[in-house]
Design a protein around this motif. Structure first.
Motif, mmCIF file in Angstrom:
data_model
loop_
_atom_site.group_PDB
_atom_site.id
_atom_site.type_symbol
_atom_site.label_atom_id
_atom_site.label_comp_id
_atom_site.label_asym_id
_atom_site.label_seq_id
_atom_site.Cartn_x
_atom_site.Cartn_y
_atom_site.Cartn_z
ATOM 1 N N GLY A 161 0.831 -1.194 0.000
ATOM 2 C CA GLY A 161 0.000 0.000 0.000
ATOM 3 C C GLY A 161 0.865 1.242 0.000
ATOM 4 O O GLY A 161 1.705 1.428 0.875
ATOM 5 N N HIS A 163 0.497 5.236 0.106
ATOM 6 C CA HIS A 163 -0.269 6.461 0.272
ATOM 7 C C HIS A 163 -1.745 6.275 -0.093
ATOM 8 O O HIS A 163 -2.330 7.081 -0.819
ATOM 9 C CB HIS A 163 0.344 7.607 -0.551
ATOM 10 N N GLY A 164 -2.312 5.211 0.393
ATOM 11 C CA GLY A 164 -3.740 4.991 0.213
ATOM 12 C C GLY A 164 -4.125 4.232 -1.031
ATOM 13 O O GLY A 164 -5.317 4.027 -1.280
ATOM 14 N N GLY A 165 -3.167 3.799 -1.818
ATOM 15 C CA GLY A 165 -3.491 3.078 -3.042
ATOM 16 C C GLY A 165 -2.476 2.002 -3.338
ATOM 17 O O GLY A 165 -1.563 1.727 -2.545
ATOM 18 N N GLN A 203 -5.530 0.977 8.081
ATOM 19 C CA GLN A 203 -6.202 1.912 7.177
ATOM 20 C C GLN A 203 -5.568 1.877 5.792
ATOM 21 O O GLN A 203 -6.264 1.829 4.769
ATOM 22 C CB GLN A 203 -6.152 3.337 7.731
ATOM 23 N N ALA A 204 -4.235 1.900 5.753
ATOM 24 C CA ALA A 204 -3.540 1.857 4.466
ATOM 25 C C ALA A 204 -3.830 0.557 3.726
ATOM 26 O O ALA A 204 -3.990 0.547 2.496
ATOM 27 C CB ALA A 204 -2.040 2.024 4.680
ATOM 28 N N THR A 207 -7.559 0.825 2.248
ATOM 29 C CA THR A 207 -7.746 1.721 1.107
ATOM 30 C C THR A 207 -7.030 1.196 -0.136
ATOM 31 O O THR A 207 -7.536 1.341 -1.261
ATOM 32 C CB THR A 207 -7.249 3.131 1.441
ATOM 33 N N ALA A 208 -5.861 0.564 0.052
ATOM 34 C CA ALA A 208 -5.161 -0.021 -1.097
ATOM 35 C C ALA A 208 -5.971 -1.169 -1.690
ATOM 36 O O ALA A 208 -6.038 -1.337 -2.914
ATOM 37 C CB ALA A 208 -3.770 -0.487 -0.694
ATOM 38 N N SER A 211 -8.621 0.212 -3.894
ATOM 39 C CA SER A 211 -8.101 0.729 -5.170
ATOM 40 C C SER A 211 -7.829 -0.398 -6.159
ATOM 41 O O SER A 211 -8.119 -0.270 -7.355
ATOM 42 C CB SER A 211 -6.828 1.547 -4.930
#
Length: 268
Positions: A161, A163-165, A203-204, A207-208, A211
Motif C-alpha cells: 500500500g 499512500h492509500g493506493g 487503514q492503508a 484503502t489499497a 483501489s
C-alpha cells in the motif's frame, strides 16, 4: 458423527489431494461420503482440498449421501485431477528482495498448486522493466505479463500500500492489460482475481485493497469475496491469521476455476 457400526473403507488421494495428505492412501471409517468428507476436512491440511474435491466410490461418481460399504475404495479427486488443470498467475508488485508482498503471493501460489493448479508468477523485477503504458507502446515489451494473463484462469495480485493506493508498479502493470482489449476474453473478463495487500497499518491496507478492486472491476474481472490485508507492522508471513487467509483465498480461486470449467463443459 459417523455411525458406530460404520464400515471401514480405503481412501485414495490423487494429485493435489495426495500432496496435501502426504501419502497416497489410508483407511477410514464412515457411513456415507458426506461423513467421510467431513472427517477429512477436519484435518487442516485437507480442509481446502475437501471443499472442492469430488469423490468416487469403487470408480463411480458419488455424492455426500452415497452410502459406503465395507472394503469400498473411495477416490478423492481435486478439480482437474487427470484433466487440464487451471492456470493461476501471480503478480507480485514489489522489487525489494525478500518482499513480504511477493512472499505472500508465492505462498498463495503454493496453496493453489497443492489443490491441483498450474502456476506462473510475474514478480516485481519483471514489472519494473515495463515502460510507462501509452497507446503507442511496443507490445513486445510487456509480452511476458500480457501472455501470462491472457492464458490465465485466475489471477493473484499482490501490492504494497502506497499512500492509500496500490503501488505505481502494479498500476502500470494493470494498464498494460489494455493490450488484451480485443481478445475474446478482454482484459480480466471471466477470471477471478485474488488481492493481497501489505501496509504498515490497517487503514492503508484497506484503502489499497479498494483501489485494486476498483481497477479489477474496470478490467471486467471478478474480485474474490476475500481480500487478504496484512498489517506488516503487526503481522508476518507465518502469522496464523495470515496463513488461514491465504488458504481461504486459494480455495475461492480454485472453486471459481471449477465452476467456470463446469460451465464451459456443459455449454459444449
Amino acid at each position: 458423527m459417523p455411525d458406530v457400526d460404520a464400515p471401514q473403507v480405503t481412501v485414495r488421494f490423487w494429485a493435489g489431494a495426495q500432496r496435501a495428505a502426504g501419502h497416497g492412501s489410508e483407511t477410514a471409517t464412515a457411513g456415507t461420503v458426506g461423513e467421510l468428507r467431513a472427517a477429512l476436512a477436519a484435518r487442516p491440511e485437507l480442509r481446502q482440498v475437501c471443499a472442492v474435491a469430488s469423490f468416487l466410490v469403487d470408480g463411480q461418481q458419488a455424492g455426500d449421501t452415497t452410502r459406503l460399504h465395507a472394503g469400498a475404495e473411495v477416490d478423492v479427486l481435486p478439480p482437474f485431477a487427470g484433466g487440464s488443470a487451471p492456470l493461476i498467475v501471480g503478480i507480485g508488485g514489489s522489487t525489494r528482495p525478500g518482499s513480504l508482498t511477493n512472499l505472500l503471493v508465492e505462498r498463495c501460489l503454493d496453496q493453489v498448486a497443492a489443490l491441483g493448479a498450474r502456476t506462473v508468477s510475474v514478480m516485481g523485477p519483471a514489472l519494473s522493466s515495463l515502460p510507462i503504458y501509452s497507446d503507442d507502446i511496443d507490445p513486445g515489451e510487456s509480452s511476458e505479463l500480457v501472455e501470462a494473463v491472457r492464458a490465465a484462469d485466475c489471477v493473484i495480485i499482490g501490492t504494497p500500500g502506497y499512500h492509500g493506493g496500490m503501488s505505481g508498479l502494479v498500476k502500470n502493470a494493470l494498464d498494460h492489460l489494455e493490450l488484451l482489449r480485443d481478445d475474446v476474453r478482454p482484459y480480466l473478463d471471466g477470471r477471478a482475481v485474488g488481492v493481497i495487500v501489505t501496509a504498515a497499518g490497517w487503514q492503508a491496507s484497506g484503502t489499497a485493497l479498494v483501489s485494486v478492486r476498483s481497477a479489477i472491476h474496470a478490467l471486467r474481472g471478478w474480485p474474490t469475496p476475500l481480500g487478504v490485508t496484512v498489517n506488516s507492522a503487526e503481522q508476518g508471513l507465518d502469522d496464523p491469521q495470515v496463513a488461514g487467509a491465504l488458504q481461504v483465498l486459494a480455495g475461492q480461486l480454485m472453486e471459481f476455476a471449477t465452476w467456470r470449467a463446469s460451465a464451459r463443459a456443459s455449454a459444449r
